[in-house]
Design an enzyme around this catalytic site. Structure first.
Site, short mmCIF file in Angstrom:
data_model
loop_
_atom_site.label_atom_id
_atom_site.label_comp_id
_atom_site.label_asym_id
_atom_site.label_seq_id
_atom_site.Cartn_x
_atom_site.Cartn_y
_atom_site.Cartn_z
N PHE A 15 12.71 -2.11 -4.00
CA PHE A 15 12.07 -2.47 -5.27
C PHE A 15 12.21 -1.34 -6.30
CE2 PHE A 15 7.55 -2.10 -7.06
CZ PHE A 15 7.87 -2.73 -8.25
N ILE A 16 11.64 -0.19 -6.03
CA ILE A 16 11.72 0.91 -7.00
C ILE A 16 13.14 1.48 -7.03
CG2 ILE A 16 10.78 3.18 -7.64
CD1 ILE A 16 8.18 2.37 -6.13
N ASP A 60 20.45 4.81 8.28
CA ASP A 60 19.05 5.11 8.54
C ASP A 60 18.79 6.56 8.15
OD1 ASP A 60 17.28 3.20 9.64
OD2 ASP A 60 18.57 3.07 11.42
N LEU A 85 13.58 7.79 -1.77
CA LEU A 85 12.60 6.71 -1.78
C LEU A 85 12.53 5.98 -0.43
CD1 LEU A 85 13.69 5.11 -5.19
CD2 LEU A 85 11.67 6.53 -4.85
N GLN A 88 9.16 3.88 5.43
CA GLN A 88 8.37 2.81 6.02
C GLN A 88 7.18 2.71 5.06
OE1 GLN A 88 5.70 0.73 7.27
NE2 GLN A 88 4.93 2.77 7.78
N TYR A 153 0.39 7.32 7.29
CA TYR A 153 1.28 7.21 6.13
C TYR A 153 0.97 8.31 5.11
CZ TYR A 153 3.26 5.10 1.87
OH TYR A 153 3.94 4.88 0.71
N LYS A 157 3.30 11.53 4.04
CA LYS A 157 3.68 11.79 2.64
C LYS A 157 3.27 13.21 2.24
CE LYS A 157 5.61 7.91 1.20
NZ LYS A 157 7.00 7.90 0.73
N ASN A 182 -0.35 2.43 -7.96
CA ASN A 182 0.04 1.08 -7.54
C ASN A 182 1.17 0.56 -8.43
OD1 ASN A 182 -2.78 1.56 -6.49
ND2 ASN A 182 -2.34 -0.43 -5.55
C1 UD2 Z 1 -1.74 1.10 -2.21
C2 UD2 Z 1 -0.31 1.10 -1.76
C3 UD2 Z 1 -0.20 1.69 -0.38
C4 UD2 Z 1 -0.83 3.07 -0.34
C5 UD2 Z 1 -2.26 2.96 -0.85
C6 UD2 Z 1 -2.87 4.33 -0.96
C7 UD2 Z 1 0.86 -0.74 -2.78
C8 UD2 Z 1 1.43 -2.09 -2.57
N1 UD2 Z 1 0.20 -0.24 -1.70
O1 UD2 Z 1 -2.53 0.24 -1.43
O2 UD2 Z 1 1.15 1.82 0.00
O3 UD2 Z 1 -0.06 3.95 -1.12
O4 UD2 Z 1 -2.29 2.38 -2.15
O5 UD2 Z 1 -4.18 4.27 -1.35
O6 UD2 Z 1 1.04 -0.11 -3.80
N2 UD2 Z 1 -5.91 -7.41 -2.61
C9 UD2 Z 1 -6.52 -8.65 -2.72
N3 UD2 Z 1 -5.82 -9.75 -2.35
C10 UD2 Z 1 -4.54 -9.69 -1.87
C11 UD2 Z 1 -3.93 -8.41 -1.75
C12 UD2 Z 1 -4.64 -7.29 -2.12
O7 UD2 Z 1 -7.67 -8.75 -3.14
O8 UD2 Z 1 -3.95 -10.74 -1.57
C13 UD2 Z 1 -6.65 -6.23 -3.05
C14 UD2 Z 1 -6.78 -5.16 -2.00
O9 UD2 Z 1 -7.86 -5.39 -1.18
C15 UD2 Z 1 -6.91 -3.91 -2.87
C16 UD2 Z 1 -6.09 -4.23 -4.12
O10 UD2 Z 1 -5.94 -5.64 -4.12
O11 UD2 Z 1 -8.22 -3.71 -3.25
C17 UD2 Z 1 -4.75 -3.57 -4.13
O12 UD2 Z 1 -4.13 -3.84 -2.89
P1 UD2 Z 1 -2.63 -3.38 -2.58
O13 UD2 Z 1 -2.35 -3.76 -1.16
O14 UD2 Z 1 -1.71 -3.89 -3.62
O15 UD2 Z 1 -2.65 -1.80 -2.76
P2 UD2 Z 1 -3.60 -0.67 -2.14
O16 UD2 Z 1 -4.21 0.05 -3.29
O17 UD2 Z 1 -4.50 -1.19 -1.10
#
Ligand code: UD2
Length: 314
Positions: A15-16, A60, A85, A88, A153, A157, A182
């Site tokens: 993606f990125i 890989d 980038l 996992q 994770y 990082k 995000n």
């Molecule tokens: C993000 C990163 C993750 C890690 C993390 C560190 C993404 C996709 N993920 O997780 O890799 O770096 O930050 O803190 O950028 N939600 C819903 N419904 C859904 C899906 C998600 O309500 O169907 C909520 C989820 O509970 C959260 C928010 O949306 O409160 C964001 O969720 P996420 O999975 O996109 O990203 P995050 O911040 O949990």
């Protein structure tokens, strides 16, 4: 980077990564993508099929990159810049399989840095994550607060950041680590349950299916558009800013509830918004301090959320 350069993008089919490749090729650089296609897709790079500036090598990164790059450098000369980038990307998977996460994410970074040291690479830019912070009490989150990663994770990082600093300090390899908040935008894959919330909500709203909010939806995130992230990467790839660690976010936060409403509104249909139990271990609030991004890298993530969402939905 004033002159055309040979740049490697690990995870360049993702993606990125694929947006980074677009930008580098448009600026006249030659790009080598290293990707194992575990989550990356060749389709993300199909727009460059006719370009002689892009070379794709299936590899890989966690197993080393010297052999993969040897034929390319024999043809085009030395690699000058690396955007690392490849990773996992699932926090949840890292909890289930910490050893695998360490081998791919921390091990991959070491392979990249060893290559950079041996080959005199002029800059390595690494995709770190807000996951290095863990739960924070003071917003916006500044880079120099006490770090307390809450997942393998996040630990891998952070370990990678230390490795970058070590290679810069001891071996003279210029490095910059960018802590992504995000990230969202076109080409983000919505198919995994742990995909970014914007990709999931967009996919569902376009089909008129329900949007599922975990918890009450009051939790906030700093959503940054991929185009702005790529500007930060390209800026960091230039000379200077070695050993810099910078957040990449907008400095704004929005609740998941408000996000869901906005996406449904932009789609103009009537997807219902439903609630499910909150995710375990979820952080409640997130917002980046962006002074370093602006002052050191000259980048302001200025894409308005509605504009970024429109681009994503299109
Ligand atoms: C993000 C990163 C993750 C890690 C993390 C560190 C993404 C996709 N993920 O997780 O890799 O770096 O930050 O803190 O950028 N939600 C819903 N419904 C859904 C899906 C998600 O309500 O169907 C909520 C989820 O509970 C959260 C928010 O949306 O409160 C964001 O969720 P996420 O999975 O996109 O990203 P995050 O911040 O949990």
């Amino acid at each position: 980077m004033a002159h055309p350069t040979l740049a490697v993008v690990t995870g360049g089919a993702g993606f990125i990564g694929s947006h980074t490749v677009d930008k580098l090729i448009a600026a006249g650089h030659r790009v080598v993508v290293l990707d194992n296609f575990s989550t990356g897709k060749r389709a993300n790079l199909a727009q460059h099929a006719q370009s002689d500036r892009l070379t794709i090598v299936e590899c890989d990164v966690g197993h080393g990159i010297f052999a993969a790059l040897a034929p390319v450098t024999a043809k085009y000369g030395p690699v000058e810049r690396i955007v690392h980038l490849a990773a996992q990307v699932s926090v949840v998977s890292s909890v289930a399989n910490p050893m695998t996460d360490m081998q791919i994410n921390y091990g991959g970074t070491l392979h990249v840095l060893e290559y950079a040291r041996a080959s005199g690479v002029k800059k390595v830019v690494f995709a770190s994550s807000a996951a290095v912070y863990g739960e924070v009490t003071t917003l916006p989150v500044a880079e120099d607060i006490h770090l307390q990663p809450m997942s393998p994770y996040g630990i891998d990082k952070l370990s990678s950041e230390y490795a970058l600093d070590y290679y810069a300090n001891v071996h003279g390899v210029p490095t910059t680590a960018l802590r992504f908040f995000n990230v969202y935008g076109p080409r983000q894959d919505p198919t995994s349950p742990y995909s970014g919330v914007i990709s999931i909500f967009s996919d569902r709203a376009k089909a008129g299916r329900p949007l599922l909010i975990f918890g009450d939806g009051g939790q906030t995130r700093d959503f940054v558009f991929v185009g702005d992230v790529v500007r930060a990467i390209v800026s960091a790839l230039g000379d200077g800013n070695s050993r810099l660690i910078a957040n990449v976010g907008t400095g704004q936060e929005i609740s998941v509830k408000e996000l869901a409403r906005t996406i449904v509104e932009l789609c103009g249909n009537k997807s219902p918004i439903q609630h499910a139990p909150a995710r375990a271990g979820e952080i409640l609030k997130s917002r980046a301090r962006v002074d370093r991004l602006r002052d050191q890298l000259g980048v302001v993530a200025e894409t308005k959320l509605v504009d970024g969402l429109r681009a994503t939905l299109a």
